[in-house]
Design an enzyme around this catalytic site. Sequence first.
Site, mmCIF file in Angstrom:
data_model
loop_
_atom_site.group_PDB
_atom_site.id
_atom_site.type_symbol
_atom_site.label_atom_id
_atom_site.label_comp_id
_atom_site.label_asym_id
_atom_site.label_seq_id
_atom_site.Cartn_x
_atom_site.Cartn_y
_atom_site.Cartn_z
ATOM 1 N N ASP A 189 -1.898 -13.319 -1.595
ATOM 2 C CA ASP A 189 -2.785 -12.281 -2.136
ATOM 3 C C ASP A 189 -3.190 -11.311 -1.018
ATOM 4 O O ASP A 189 -4.355 -10.963 -0.839
ATOM 5 C CB ASP A 189 -4.015 -12.884 -2.810
ATOM 6 C CG ASP A 189 -4.708 -11.870 -3.737
ATOM 7 O OD1 ASP A 189 -4.161 -10.768 -3.932
ATOM 8 O OD2 ASP A 189 -5.800 -12.181 -4.246
ATOM 9 N N ARG A 224 0.796 -1.246 0.000
ATOM 10 C CA ARG A 224 0.000 0.000 0.000
ATOM 11 C C ARG A 224 0.819 1.281 0.000
ATOM 12 O O ARG A 224 0.249 2.359 0.126
ATOM 13 C CB ARG A 224 -0.962 0.028 1.194
ATOM 14 C CG ARG A 224 -1.889 -1.168 1.298
ATOM 15 C CD ARG A 224 -2.828 -1.273 0.140
ATOM 16 N NE ARG A 224 -3.908 -2.241 0.397
ATOM 17 C CZ ARG A 224 -4.721 -2.693 -0.542
ATOM 18 N NH1 ARG A 224 -4.588 -2.278 -1.799
ATOM 19 N NH2 ARG A 224 -5.670 -3.545 -0.244
ATOM 20 N N HIS A 270 -6.481 -3.683 4.517
ATOM 21 C CA HIS A 270 -7.404 -2.550 4.380
ATOM 22 C C HIS A 270 -7.565 -1.851 5.728
ATOM 23 O O HIS A 270 -7.422 -2.475 6.778
ATOM 24 C CB HIS A 270 -8.789 -3.028 3.929
ATOM 25 C CG HIS A 270 -8.884 -3.302 2.464
ATOM 26 N ND1 HIS A 270 -8.707 -2.332 1.503
ATOM 27 C CD2 HIS A 270 -9.132 -4.450 1.784
ATOM 28 C CE1 HIS A 270 -8.845 -2.864 0.307
ATOM 29 N NE2 HIS A 270 -9.098 -4.159 0.441
#
Lengths: 429, 332
Positions: free
Chosen positions: A310, A69, A314
């Site tokens: 994967d 991120r 979040h």
Amino acid sequence: MLNAPRLSIRHGRLIDPASGQDAVTDLHLADGRVLAIGDAPAGFQPDRTLDAHGLIVCPGFVDLCARVREPGLEQKATIASEGRAAAASGVTTLCCPPDTRPVIDNPAVARLIHQISKQHGLVRVLPLGAMTQGLDGKSITEMAALKLAGCAALSQADRPVRDTQVQRRALEYAATFGLPVFLVPLDPELSAGGCAHEGIVGTRLGLPGIPEAAETVAVARDLALAEQTGARIHFRGLSTARGVEMLAEAQARGVQASGDVALHQLVLSEHDLEHFDANCHVIPPLRTYADQAALRAALAEGVLTALCSDHQPHDADAKLGPFPETAPGLSGLETLLPLALRLVADGVLDLMGMIERLTIGPAAILERADLGRLAPGSKADVCVFDPEAVWTVAPDTWISQGRNTPFMGCELRGRVSWTLLGGRIVFER
Amino acid sequence: MTCSHPQLDAQGRLKHCLTLDGLSRELLTEILDQAESLLGVSRQAVKKVPLCRGKVIANLFFENSTRTRTTFELAAKRLSADVLNLNISTSATAKGETLLDTLRNLEAMHVDMFVVRHATSGAAHFMAAHAAPHVSIVNAGDGRHAHPTQALLDLLTIRQHKPDFSQLRVAIVGDILHSRVARSQMIALQTLGVPDVRVIAPRTLLPTHVEAAFGVTAYHDLSEGVRDADVVIMLRIQRERMNSALLPSEHEYFQLFGLTEERLATAKPDAIVMHPGPINRGVEMDSQVADGRRSVILEQVTNGIAVRMAVMSMCLGNQGLTSQHLEDTAHA
């Protein structure tokens, strides 16, 4: 990495799929590399000795897709936070897809990621360069420059190119420089608006569906283009029985195509959506038991050669809403090893086979012979784990900044004891 | 991965009404029985019972719906509750407020129950999962997922005409794919033991796995599908589905799937025709059927108030009341 200590890891069960070694022995490390296996060289004085009695010693894991991120989405996670999670999970190399902000479509962003990850020194981060500028699916990127800047492969993240001509040209251009291309097999139109497998559970819950054909149509298109262009393609995250069947058939004909599967696809299914758990909202969606069985079989048969986390951390808000409105993806690094061990417990793979698909399997897809092995002279990227340790996934011991795991509260088996990156201990429990 | 039931309390009583999926035949029957008892209230001179006196019920409609909101409002008022009507589609969310913020703000005003309609499947489950412990959520329709009170009022209407569910043949006609009403109906009909449930539509309007998911039989021919049916339920079809990849035109749809007296001829002579309203006359059915002797559409509306009273009252703690008790309360 210059100051890596001299280490001996003693009495562990060393499993190295590259050499086929599986024996209780000692591993000696110096200068960030493997010095010797078995007896220490004469006069070797380790700075520290790790007692790996009852533990497995293997190459550090190579994860083909883990989002960190950074840059641009630091409210979700950072290279530092996910580096700590990777280290705690035995992952020493991870590939980060280009859907950062800005997108990894130029050498500067790739170098920035390299720099930051080197600075933290927790995990080797290999950026994946974008196939098209800004992931717009229209104009191809400076792939040669991206390769020079350290991009291990190319990818469109989860935004597949709609225009088949652009896809063809991107594959041709990538093949010019021998760059592998990671493709998420998902037809953009057939999957548009969908959030669940188009099957019995999704139908009952009234969730907009993503049919099996969303994957098979994309697999068919990209296999045909790989055959036409000679590009080396890798299907990132297959989810259907028919999809892996098509891949196997193409591989048998000699098409240069590989595939991996995310671990959650092998242990969860559409049935886990029954209470609208937003942490089970993933793309591709969790599919049927039959798909899960076929994916496991394809892994055992070697059609799929890599297991992948994967990892998609979040922020809490991204998952706080009605199921279809939440952001897809789960935080998968910390459950990588215990879920992979479940495949061993279920008889899908033996320990050697499992470790292979977490080490030289993915390294081969990246064409990196220097990763995922433990031979004298190779990088001292090592994972030492306890295959029997039972632990409960809990918020206070979770390391990733993304707490979006459907396994919160679950009891899992298998835990990392030490992780070494280039001979330095980056994690110890 | 939690396995606790999302809408029942620890004693197995109704706490929220989110979906009919997972509710027992006994519980569904109890709701229908309570609704039947409460039907009398609407016919009294003073149309009120004190079952929810002092409670605050908020109608939280993220999608416009005059009809459903009105019947919920009337039902709440007849239970003596205070009612708040919030049309969120034009207020909070337009200013960027999240669903959770809206819920928290209203909870702070000590609302006891939220009646929620939302365009997204799972919205009611989400709100129930995050609501304060004393708050009940009643789903007034979420996306394509569920519309439990609509299905319950349909069941009550069917039961008034055809009391033995074990002998019934029910045909549901129209846009099953996008219909939360159809999903709740199919689940409830199966729970109550209806042996033959049919869905009739072109393939574009049927979910791919409808038969396996709901234990129904799919038909693509209207006359064949309604053959010997006791109940024919027509679904509302959204006009925006026309002239799309789903349907070519209203004309062709009506030609093939519009209900007329002629096509109804294969159904049982005493078959009833239902529709959740509002009807698109000349698309789903012609006026002759809508206003004809078999139509029970207006009874559905009347039953809707009673069913919503029963559900709201039970979620707010009045479960296990006998019909005698309800009648006493009604006449008190």
